[in-house]
Design an enzyme around this catalytic site. Structure first.
Site, PDB file in Angstrom:
ATOM      1  N   HIS A 177      33.666  33.789  44.066  1.00  9.07           N
ATOM      2  CA  HIS A 177      34.520  34.916  43.682  1.00  9.07           C
ATOM      3  C   HIS A 177      33.763  36.249  43.771  1.00  9.07           C
ATOM      4  O   HIS A 177      34.248  37.218  44.365  1.00  9.07           O
ATOM      5  CB  HIS A 177      35.031  34.688  42.253  1.00  9.07           C
ATOM      6  N   GLU A 178      32.566  36.284  43.215  1.00 14.88           N
ATOM      7  CA  GLU A 178      31.812  37.544  43.197  1.00 14.88           C
ATOM      8  C   GLU A 178      31.353  37.947  44.597  1.00 14.88           C
ATOM      9  O   GLU A 178      31.399  39.119  44.968  1.00 14.88           O
ATOM     10  CB  GLU A 178      30.617  37.446  42.243  1.00 14.88           C
TER      11      GLU A 178
ATOM     12  N   HIS B 139      34.216  39.541  46.526  1.00 14.77           N
ATOM     13  CA  HIS B 139      34.433  40.967  46.239  1.00 14.77           C
ATOM     14  C   HIS B 139      33.499  41.826  47.106  1.00 14.77           C
ATOM     15  O   HIS B 139      33.902  42.852  47.639  1.00 14.77           O
ATOM     16  CB  HIS B 139      34.111  41.277  44.775  1.00 14.77           C
TER      17      HIS B 139
ATOM     18  N   GLU C 197      41.612  40.971  43.142  1.00 16.74           N
ATOM     19  CA  GLU C 197      41.295  39.754  42.386  1.00 16.74           C
ATOM     20  C   GLU C 197      41.824  38.507  43.092  1.00 16.74           C
ATOM     21  O   GLU C 197      41.137  37.504  43.225  1.00 16.74           O
ATOM     22  CB  GLU C 197      41.871  39.836  40.969  1.00 16.74           C
TER      23      GLU C 197
HETATM   24 ZN   LIG Z   1      36.874  39.668  40.252  1.00 11.32          ZN
END
Ligand SMILES: [Zn+2]
Length: 263
Positions: free
Chosen positions: A108-109, A112, A170
């Site tokens: 997830h990170e 981004h 997100e």
């Molecule tokens: Zn996030």
């Protein structure tokens, strides 16, 4: 949205990372948990590189020099700076629990960072707070303020308040993260229980990863909906000397992969 030059963002990332480590020394000597972060980090970053190459986005991660560190902190937090500098706080490890849980967070990170969400946000903040001057000029004229904005954008400090990613960012990070973890050999279905556990951690100081524009239920529902796609990328790791994960799941039949669109 005009993106900031990657070379400058990488430089800021690596300087900020070094400074952060000066104030917050990494866990050393390595513990079983920090070694797990290094190993899941290596697997995940290799999957990211393959995904980006396969989808014609190799340029996006040009100049990335991956680094994974764990710091002692009660905060439930993790982040990835442009250039591939990743930090995991010990406070999140009781929630991630196992390798697959950790892969949810790292995927997830990293998503981004490589999808330029942070770059977009930095660009936006320069416009809002410094009148839209270029990054080079900002660094020259307002070095401290520019660095503070950068840290807030990447979830390192909340001095400037929580700069939450948009719902769209997100969701994109969640989807890409599922693909990355699946390609790295971790069962993406693990994301559901991870986010359920994270929802319980909410509290009054949500970390970046919980800066939920999408409500917890909504996020989990969207993850469930995307799982069939993510499972197409899943090949369980062959030898699992360090993986206590679910090895009984057979590999999903390979189908055409549509992937996630990166803007
Ligand atoms: Zn996030």
């Amino acid at each position: 949205m005009k993106l900031l030059p990657n070379s400058m963002m990488h430089k800021l990332g690596s300087e900020s990372y070094t400074n952060f480590l000066k104030d917050n020394p990494p866990v050393n000597p390595p513990t079983i948990q920090s070694a797990m972060v290094t190993s899941v980090g290596r697997n995940t970053s290799m999957a990211v590189q393959k995904y980006m190459r396969d989808h014609g986005f190799a340029k996006r991660i040009e100049g990335y020099q991956w680094e994974f560190n764990v710091v002692e902190s009660p905060d439930v937090n993790a982040w990835c700076m442009p250039g591939g500098k990743v930090m995991v706080y010990t406070g999140i490890l009781p929630v991630t629990k196992d390798e697959a849980g950790l892969a949810v967070v790292l995927g997830h990170e990293i998503a981004h960072a490589i999808a330029d969400h942070g770059n977009e946000r930095m660009s936006q903040q320069l416009a809002v707070q410094l009148g839209g001057i270029s990054l080079a000029v900002a660094l020259e004229q307002k070095p401290q303020q520019t660095r503070d904005i950068f840290l807030a954008v990447y979830g390192v400090s909340s001095q400037l308040g929580q700069l939450a990613y948009s719902r769209q960012h997100e969701l994109e990070a969640d989807k890409l993260g599922l693909i990355f973890m699946a390609m790295a050999g971790y069962d993406p279905q693990r994301a559901v229980s991870f986010w359920q556990d994270m929802a319980l951690k909410g509290g009054n100081k949500p970390p970046e990863i919980l800066s939920t524009h999408p409500s917890d239920e909504r996020r989990i529902a969207q993850i469930r909906a995307f799982l069939p796609e993510a499972m197409k990328y899943y090949k369980p790791a062959q030898s699992s000397t360090t993986s206590p994960g679910n090895t009984s799941t057979p590999p999903a039949p390979s189908k055409p992969k549509t992937g996630v669109k990166i803007k």
